[in-house]
Design an enzyme around this catalytic site. Structure first.
Site, PDB file in Angstrom:
ATOM      1  N   SER A   1      12.208 -26.244 108.139  1.00  0.00           N
ATOM      2  CA  SER A   1      11.988 -24.932 108.725  1.00  0.00           C
ATOM      3  C   SER A   1      12.997 -24.714 109.849  1.00  0.00           C
ATOM      4  CB  SER A   1      10.561 -24.825 109.268  1.00  0.00           C
ATOM      5  OG  SER A   1      10.354 -23.589 109.892  1.00  0.00           O
ATOM      6  N   GLY A   2      13.713 -23.607 109.771  1.00  0.00           N
ATOM      7  CA  GLY A   2      14.735 -23.317 110.762  1.00  0.00           C
ATOM      8  C   GLY A   2      16.120 -23.765 110.382  1.00  0.00           C
TER       9      GLY A   2
ATOM     10  N   THR B   1      16.206 -19.188 104.242  1.00  0.00           N
ATOM     11  CA  THR B   1      15.993 -17.774 103.924  1.00  0.00           C
ATOM     12  C   THR B   1      17.293 -16.990 104.010  1.00  0.00           C
ATOM     13  OG1 THR B   1      13.742 -17.934 104.790  1.00  0.00           O
ATOM     14  CG2 THR B   1      14.671 -15.736 104.544  1.00  0.00           C
TER      15      THR B   1
ATOM     16  N   ASN C   1      11.630 -22.210 114.257  1.00  0.00           N
ATOM     17  CA  ASN C   1      12.386 -21.133 113.644  1.00  0.00           C
ATOM     18  C   ASN C   1      11.734 -19.805 114.018  1.00  0.00           C
ATOM     19  OD1 ASN C   1      14.073 -19.574 112.107  1.00  0.00           O
ATOM     20  ND2 ASN C   1      13.288 -20.244 110.130  1.00  0.00           N
TER      21      ASN C   1
ATOM     22  N   SER D   1      10.637 -18.060 110.121  1.00  0.00           N
ATOM     23  CA  SER D   1      10.326 -19.128 109.173  1.00  0.00           C
ATOM     24  C   SER D   1       9.545 -18.567 107.994  1.00  0.00           C
ATOM     25  CB  SER D   1       9.511 -20.227 109.865  1.00  0.00           C
ATOM     26  OG  SER D   1       9.127 -21.211 108.933  1.00  0.00           O
ATOM     27  N   SER D   2       9.977 -18.904 106.782  1.00  0.00           N
ATOM     28  CA  SER D   2       9.248 -18.501 105.574  1.00  0.00           C
ATOM     29  C   SER D   2       8.041 -19.411 105.411  1.00  0.00           C
ATOM     30  CB  SER D   2      10.157 -18.612 104.349  1.00  0.00           C
ATOM     31  OG  SER D   2      11.240 -17.734 104.451  1.00  0.00           O
TER      32      SER D   2
ATOM     33  N   GLY E   1      11.387 -27.504 102.824  1.00  0.00           N
ATOM     34  CA  GLY E   1      11.891 -28.864 102.751  1.00  0.00           C
ATOM     35  C   GLY E   1      10.845 -29.886 103.167  1.00  0.00           C
TER      36      GLY E   1
ATOM     37  N   GLU F   1       8.617 -32.174 105.225  1.00  0.00           N
ATOM     38  CA  GLU F   1       8.075 -31.953 106.566  1.00  0.00           C
ATOM     39  C   GLU F   1       7.254 -33.156 107.000  1.00  0.00           C
ATOM     40  OE1 GLU F   1       5.839 -28.386 106.805  1.00  0.00           O
ATOM     41  OE2 GLU F   1       7.581 -27.060 106.693  1.00  0.00           O
TER      42      GLU F   1
END
Length: 1657
Positions: free
Chosen positions: A164-165, A169, A213, A216-217, A442, A444
């Site tokens: 994330s970040g 996206t 992020n 973040s999605s 990804g 985590e």
């Protein structure tokens, strides 16, 4: 393992470091097998001992410096973790390159900053290029996928993953944008726009701010973009995975809820949003938990507007949008519902009936508030076949409320995705192939990991397995293709970990089983896990924590993760009570009722058309237990959807993008090596390198190997026996045959062997260098001895000459001394004599002077007495004369007064006699009389002044004569007096003395005053001169300022005019495109009608101007133009387009879908054309207003100049001069006014004299008759019935060979003579129809020959000639023509000039488009890759070689490769076509200006994105190729139009590759030379500069920073951009060249045209 011999003194190695992970060190001594320690010197200068137990413990070797910053990690000599980390860090920090290849993987590092590498020009640069040739970029991966899909007709997938970040996206967004541009450039659909519009919607409802992020999605998505047979986008589809619904009701600290909630709160003041009763996000429970209400540099109100626009593009109506916003607002109000506990121990709960939030929630969703309040605090249970209602505690009610909010949001999310998919669904059949873009979370790992992290890591395990197998497959395919004897490569397979999760009795099975248990809990599930995978049958990837009984550990491929079991069961069930759902199903809102319809039950997964499971957001809990076993859990659904995703990916060709987060603080261009290594291990990049290193990572073609290592080859060397030479010599260089392998076209080496070859090559070159040095040093020593000997002889010769000259100089000095002594003695004696003589003369002079002064004083006294007498007598005479004169003047006044009175009486009498005449003339004579009186008075005054002047002159002359007579009389009296002076008494002497003293003082005072006045006059003169000089300087400065201001304003006006002209020509291109669409639709309708049984039409009449089978299908463009946009008759304009056409009826009968962007109705086309015309008129008015503003500014500047220049004249020193000038100016103004009045008086008198003519002779209603057309000869007459035949034979159906053999502009001249003849007969309608038919026929001819340069140039010439003829003979030219032979047209046809101008522009654009299409595919190869100078780049093979990618196209070799001759051939074809038609030189210069700009931009943009082109040898090749183009332009005289100037950026880029790049002076020279390049382009070229031989050096970072510092202060350079705009179009201007007088006898019309029916008149 690397060769041990490489560990020698000076070798670079990598050693572990706790902070930087790996640090560089240098060996201080050679390593010998058996040594236990290595002596190393770290990069910081510190020496350390590195322990080595065996040769396997040696530290990793460093790569050569020439490979530093390599854009493909697999091209490194040594493939290991420190080399990868160092290369990524160098590219990211030193070169600001965020993309790097690692085999088939693109590693993308998030810069946390805006980088200008995603513009339209970058897309154009990567479109159609080979992936191996360009710099790493997300567009390169997208282009590779697109080309592979088009060539192999196989589906593709782009898998984007990362933390994330890390930028997943954004990468997915740019990938979709690239597909939308390259897949929709030539289409008329709006699918590309819809695909891009889905991004802001999904970001609003699926993205949120987290600690890592800002955007973040919180879900995974897989977007399938469908392409048609022509490679155009025809549809898209989206699948979503595992939405994080828990974020709706809970956010951690420093995090936010989904963006859409904050966007709605920010827009609460909008009129349409006030009904939602929203407040600031701080007042809602679901948005204030993270205490982060705002994201820096983000405007939620603007984002909402963007989201609403995206909904509109996708076809969601505004009322549906408001329904959706009402549901979202209801979720916020639901979170504020206050649930209060009651009863004993708080086992009950209730909601206040006056709760405002509940009332707003109920009203927004259209449900009953009391009923909802009741079921939020109560639940229904089935006991013994009966249904019981049980109250819930406060905590349970809050959980039920939160579950309802999550379920509402989940259903809304699912509905939105379905709506997007329905809007993106293809309307033109099924897609031939698709490209999928997977944007998924990804790997985590957090301090506390729950069910979401478990599912995410499970998905990454599956993706990593697929990635490993694909990489292994590609590696093995390469070995099979090269026919290598290879053994199976071992790679880590994570199948055991996947089996642990999804296998039988795995973690998911046990979780679902526990969820089906009536009293299942997280603790019991944890015990089952321990029993199954820890106690009975230990699993290698499962562990139990030592200090916890409610957690478990899984050994993933990337890291070991500990999961807390708390909350697993609730999140897996994801249930919500049935009673609130039933209330929502009965809602008055259609959208709410649609969201909560009864979901189907069963064990299968029902997929909606959008690819989203209808139960993907959880299940509904009812009071009956009989159906619980049929409820699908979240884990089961996720496993099924993940399996479907893997099946899809396995059926496509994958492309991988791994996004890396460089730091956790979101700092731009800050690299944290620990975090980077952690992500590299997790995303599979190191696994790719390990698989590559396990085989043969270094691969060279035989040609590259021979060119690089030919110094190591022995025996005969020839290009024909490359493979044989390599096979013969390589065993001698590398004794171990396991370290290399020969393939069909390449030589394969294991890791480290290339470095060994490099060392052998360096040793061989070093030995050769020593031999060369010895020979050169010997030759230098001999040359030095020869120079020393010659210098010695020369020094001796010069010394002897110097001694001889010194002796001669001594003798000369001795002789000179004697001469000086003699001369000095003579001078001393002579001076003594002269001094005595001068003293004697001085004594005599003083004596004589005394005597003379004494005599002079006596004479002065006598003269003073005489002067006093004369003055007294003169004064007495003048006083007497004055008295007499005053008496005479008084008498004259009396006499004149009496005469004036008499004259007055006489005038009064005359006035009474002319009173009636004055009344008859109504006062008109008054002014004449006044003016006459004033003129007479002025004449009398002038005469009196002249008389006075003459009288004064006479009086002065009389007085002068009298004084002269008196003087003569006194002189005669003096002469008559006796010579002896009278006796003067002492008193008289004293008076005379006093008078003399007084006179002397007066004279002295007057002399001093005169001197002071003289000085003052001199100073004033100097000041005047200074002021004049300063005034002149100021005037010059002001004139220069005004000139500069005017030039700047003129340049700005010209620039604005060019911009407006560019916009207009762009609108014209758009209108041409609309006309082409109209023609395509008409042809389709004609073809359809023919296929349905219409009578076949003769082919010879297919292009005739007879009425077509669809006479009313669309009005012609001429008819459109005749309908004014500003006309009041709107109904007439609408009726032209509103009629139902046969084509529309035909399409309706055939059920052909009418896409609003593809098959636009005629009404829309008409409005579009009207809008274009309105825009044109608006632009013209704007230009006129700007012109007037410019003139006003110019006048203001001139006034300012006048005011400025007049300021110095107002100084005190110039006050008198200023007043004099003003007086003179007023006098001039007065005289001009009087002169004007006199002239008006004369005119008035003439009018009065002519007033006797009666004005009634001219009838009131009569008007001058129109002029009859003059008789003109030399015209061509065409009968009415032959007009269509004339246009057909002359324009539409003329053969190409015949047309090209005609004189330039013959067709236009013939048509003009026919139009001229119709004009002479007075038939305006026929003349206009002929002109309109000619324009239409020329347009058709242009479309017919849309790919023929010669024919396009021919019709461009005819359009220009026809326009010039109409302009020349227009009635508007009356009074401006110099030639009397030109007879103007009777009627004004200049309104058709706009259509002809548009036609000329269309032909010009088509001409350039044809040439640009031919040039586009050869520019890069010819200018950059073509080796016009043979052998220059023969030894420039890059160390390490490049690994050719599977999807790359084979390059043309030999004579098939484009060269500069190809470019010049295309340009020559255009020049020949333009010259054959005798087009104006200025037009040719503009055309080649545009084409050379295209060549320069395409070549420079490609150079800036290709590292292999940035070297010294390639710079020479490019400069030579450009010089060929320059020479070609100069030979044809095309350099004046700026064609050569546009090549300047490319020339400077080539020079930048050749100049020195070491010292500070070199940096200044680079900045001074590269004035046409921006700072980013200069830095980019220096960063990409790669030495291709050992003789070159890489550009240092200090040099690049020096250049950056120098270019920052440059203000006159181009704008700071990386790539140039390849789509820029320069506006074209057509010169007006009046042709000579046209006569029919001058035209040579060949018989092949078959227009003999024309009659000469």
């Amino acid at each position: 393992m690397a060769t041990v011999e490489l560990y020698s003194k000076g070798a670079s190695v990598w050693v572990p470091d706790p902070d930087a992970v790996w640090v560089s060190a240098q060996l201080l001594q050679d390593y010998r097998p058996g040594d236990r320690h290595l002596l190393l010197q770290l990069s910081a200068g510190r020496e350390v001992q590195y322990s080595v137990a065996s040769s396997t413990d040696l530290p990793p070797l460093g790569n050569p410096d020439i490979l530093e910053g390599e854009n493909d990690l697999t091209a490194l000599s040594f493939l290991h973790e420190p080399a990868v980390l160092h290369n990524l860090r160098v590219r990211f920090l030193d070169y600001s390159s965020i993309y790097t290849y690692c085999g088939i993987v693109l590693v993308a590092i998030n810069p946390y900053d805006q980088v200008p590498i995603y513009g339209e020009e970058v897309i154009d640069a990567y479109s159609g290029q080979d992936m191996a040739d360009m710099e790493p970029h997300i567009f390169s991966v997208a282009e590779e996928a697109y080309r592979t899909m088009s060539r192999e007709e196989k589906n593709q997938s782009i898998i984007i993953s990362g933390e994330s970040g890390s930028g997943k996206t954004v990468s997915a967004k740019f990938t979709m944008r690239y597909f939308a541009v390259v897949g929709g450039a030539a289409q008329q659909t709006s699918v590309e726009e819809k695909v891009l519009a889905s991004n802001p919607i999904m970001e609003s409802i699926g993205n949120a701010k987290t600690t890592r992020n800002d955007n973040s999605s919180r879900f995974g998505k897989y977007i399938q973009i469908g392409f048609g047979r022509k490679g155009d986008i025809i549809g898209a589809n989206m699948r979503t995975y595992l939405l994080e619904k828990s974020r709706v009701v809970f956010q951690a600290s420093s995090e936010r809820n989904y963006h859409i909630f904050y966007q709605l709160c920010a827009s609460r003041e909008l009129p349409e949003m006030r009904a939602l009763k929203l407040d600031a996000p701080e007042h809602f429970c679901y948005t204030n938990q993270g205490r982060e209400m705002q994201i820096p540099d983000t405007d939620d109100l603007v984002d909402l507007e963007r989201t609403r626009n995206a909904f509109t593009i996708l076809g969601v109506q505004p009322d549906q949008q408001m329904e959706l916003f009402r549901i979202l607002a209801a979720v916020l109000h639901l979170g504020n519902v206050n649930i209060q506990a009651s009863g004993r121990g708080g086992d009950r709960s209730y909601i206040d009936a006056e709760d405002r939030s509940l009332a707003v929630f109920s009203r927004l969703l259209g449900v009953e508030g009391p009923l909802m309040a009741h079921w939020l605090c109560h639940c229904r249970l089935a006991v013994g076949g009966e249904m019981l209602v049980k109250p819930m505690s406060g905590q349970q009610a809050v959980e039920a409320r939160n579950a309802l909010a999550k379920h509402i949001y989940g259903q809304l999310f699912t509905w939105t995705v379905q709506r997007l998919n329905s809007a993106l669904r293809s309307q033109r059949g099924h897609a031939k192939s698709f490209i999928g873009v997977l944007d998924i979370y990804g790997f985590e790992t957090f301090d506390r990991n729950s069910f979401e992290q478990f599912c995410i890591n499970y998905a990454n395990e599956k993706l990593q397995q697929q990635f490993n197998r694909h990489v292994f497959q590609l590696e093995q395919e390469e070995y099979v293709r090269e026919e290598l004897a290879w053994s199976r490569i071992e790679f880590s397979d994570n199948q055991q970990c996947i089996t642990l999760i999804e296998g039988q009795l795995g973690l998911l099975d046990l979780l679902d089983e526990e969820c089906r248990m009536p009293k299942g809990s997280d603790e019991s599930w944890a015990r089952k896990l321990y029993d199954q995978h820890q106690s009975s049958k230990p699993h290698p990837h499962f562990r139990k924590p030592r200090m916890s009984n409610t957690a478990f550990i899984i050994l993933h491929f990337a890291d070991t993760v500990q999961y807390e079991c708390g909350g697993f069961l609730d999140k897996n069930r994801d249930t919500v009570r049935e009673e609130p759902i039933n209330i929502l199903r009965a809602s008055q809102s259609e959208l709410v009722a649609e969201l909560f319809q009864q979901e189907p039950t069963g064990s299968g997964v029902s997929l909606l058309p959008g690819g989203v499971s209808s139960l993907a957001n959880g299940s509904v809990r009812s009071g009956k237990r009989g159906h619980r076993e049929h409820k699908l859990t979240v884990g089961f659904q996720f496993r099924q959807s993940l399996q479907m995703l893997m099946d899809t990916l396995n059926s496509t060709t994958p492309h991988y993008v791994r996004c890396i987060k460089p730091n956790d603080f979101k700092q731009p261009f800050v690299f944290d090596p620990k975090r980077a290594v952690q992500q590299l291990r997790a995303c599979g990049v190191l696994e790719t390198i390990r698989i590559s290193a396990a085989g043969y990572p270094s691969r060279w073609t035989y040609e590259e190997f021979f060119s690089r290592y030919r110094v190591l080859l022995r025996g005969p060397q020839s290009q024909e026996q490359l493979q044989a030479s390599c096979r013969r010599v390589l065993p001698e260089l590398i004794p171990d045959p396991e370290q290399y392998c020969f393939g069909k076209t390449k030589v394969f080496f294991r890791a480290g062997q290339v470095a060994l070859l490099e060392r052998l090559r360096a040793d061989r070159l070093r030995v050769a260098g020593v031999i060369i040095q010895s020979l050169v040093r010997g030759w230098l020593a001999r040359m030095r001895y020869t120079r020393i000997r010659w210098a010695t002889v020369t020094i001796q010769r010069y010394c002897r000459g110097a001694l001889a000259r010194r002796l001669a100089l001594t003798l000369r000095y001795t002789k000179a001394a004697l001469v000086i002594q003699r001369t000095y003695r003579m001078v001393v004696v002579r001076q003594l004599f002269l001094m005595i003589r001068q003293a004697t003369v001085t004594i005599q002079a003083f004596t004589r002077g005394t005597l003379a002064r004494r005599r002079h004083r006596l004479m002065v006294a006598e003269q003073a007495a005489v002067l006093l007498q004369a003055r007294v007598r003169g004064w007495l005479a003048r006083r007497a004369y004055g008295r007499v004169r005053a008496a005479v003047v008084f008498m004259q006044c009396c006499v004149r007064r009496r005469a004036a009175r008499r004259e007055l009486l006489k005038l009064k009498t005359e006035f009474r006699s002319v009173e009636r005449y004055r009344e008859l003339n109504k006062g008109m004579e008054v002014k004449l009389m006044q003016l006459q009186l004033r003129a007479d008075q002025e004449a009398r005054e002038s005469a009196s002044l002249r008389e006075t002047l003459f009288a004064e002159r006479g009086a002065s002359s009389i007085e002068l004569q009298a004084l002269r007579g008196a003087l003569q009389k006194l002189e005669s009296q003096k002469q008559e007096q006796p010579q002896h002076s009278p006796v003067i008494t002492e008193r008289q002497v004293e008076e005379m003395r006093r008078a003399e003293e007084k006179a002397a003082k007066e004279v002295l005072r007057l002399t001093q005053d005169m001197q002071a006045l003289q000085k003052e006059r001199d100073s004033l003169g100097k000041e005047k001169e200074d002021l004049s000089a300063r005034l002149l300087e100021q005037e010059k400065a002001q004139e220069e300022c005004v000139r500069q201001a005017v030039s700047k304003a003129d340049a700005a006006l010209r620039a604005e005019l060019d911009v407006e002209r560019t916009k207009y020509q762009g609108l014209l291109r758009e209108f041409t495109r609309l006309e082409q669409r109209y023609d395509n639709l008409r042809e389709m309708s004609l073809l359809t009608e023919r296929t349905k049984g219409h009578r076949r039409t003769d082919s010879t009449q297919s292009l005739s101007l007879e009425p077509s089978p669809l006479p009313s299908a669309f009005p012609s463009p001429e008819e459109i133009r005749r309908i004014s946009v500003t006309s009041r008759d709107l109904e007439r304009r609408v009726s032209v387009w509103s009629s139902e056409t046969p084509m529309d009826l035909l399409m309706e009968r055939m059920d052909v879908a009418k896409d609003p962007a593809v098959k636009m109705r005629g009404e829309d086309l008409g409005y579009a054309y009207d809008a274009v015309r309105v825009a044109n008129k608006f632009l013209e008015s704007q230009l006129r207003s700007q012109r007037s503003q410019w003139e006003e500014k110019l006048e203001a500047l001139r006034c300012q100049l006048g005011g400025t220049t007049s300021n110095p004249l107002s100084a005190p020193q110039q006050q008198g001069l200023q007043e004099l000038v003003e007086a003179r100016e007023q006098e001039c103004v007065r005289l001009r006014r009087e002169l004007k009045e006199l002239r008006s008086t004369v005119t008035l008198r003439r009018l009065l004299a002519q007033a006797v003519l009666p004005s009634a002779l001219i009838p009131e209603g009569s008007s001058p008759s129109p002029p009859k057309p003059e008789t003109v000869t030399g015209l061509l007459e065409c009968r009415k019935r032959d007009e269509a035949k004339l246009i057909k034979n002359l324009i539409t159906d003329v053969r190409v060979d015949i047309a090209l053999s005609l004189p330039p502009g013959l067709a236009a001249r013939v048509m003009f003579l026919c139009v001229r003849q119709a004009d002479c007969t007075g038939d305006l309608t026929r003349a206009r129809s002929l002109c309109s038919a000619t324009v239409t026929a020329m347009k058709g001819a242009l479309k017919k020959h849309s790919n023929d340069v010669d024919m396009t140039a021919l019709w461009l010439k005819n359009a220009c000639v026809f326009n010039d003829l109409l302009t020349q003979h227009s009635p508007k030219q009356a009074g401006t023509l110099d030639s009397e032979e030109v007879v103007l047209l009777t009627f004004d046809l200049s309104d058709l000039s706009r259509a002809l101008s548009d036609l000329s522009i269309q032909a010009y654009q088509q001409l350039l488009s044809i040439t640009e299409t031919h040039l586009q595919c050869v520019i890069v190869s010819a200018v950059l890759e073509c080796e016009t100078i043979p052998g220059l780049s023969g030894s420039g093979v890059k160390l390490g070689g490049s690994r050719k990618r599977a999807g790359s196209d084979p390059r043309p070799v030999g004579g098939d490769a484009p060269t500069m001759a190809s470019v010049l051939r295309e340009l020559g074809a255009l020049h020949t076509a333009l010259s054959r038609q005798a087009l104006p030189p200025t037009l040719m210069e503009q055309a080649f200006h545009q084409l050379t700009y295209l060549i320069s931009v395409s070549a420079l943009n490609s150079l800036l994105l290709r590292k292999d082109m940035c070297c010294w040898s390639r710079g020479i090749q490019i400069r030579y190729n450009v010089s060929l183009l320059e020479e070609w332009l100069r030979c044809r005289g095309l350099q004046a139009g700026g064609a050569v100037a546009t090549l300047e950026p490319l020339i400077q880029a080539a020079q930048l590759l050749q100049v020195g790049k070491k010292t500070e002076a070199d940096a200044q020279a680079v900045v001074q030379t590269c004035t046409a390049l921006s700072s980013q382009q200069i830095v980019k070229i220096l960063s990409l500069y790669t030495p291709h031989s050992d003789l070159e050096e890489r550009v240092t970072l200090n040099f690049i920073r020096s250049v950056q510092g120098l270019v920052k202060g440059r203000s006159d350079g181009p704008p700071p951009q990386l790539l140039m705009d390849g789509r820029r179009v320069f506006p074209v201007t057509f010169p007006y060249l009046p042709p000579p007088v046209l006569h029919a006898d001058q035209l040579d019309i060949p018989d092949s045209l078959k227009i003999s029916f024309l009659r000469r008149v």
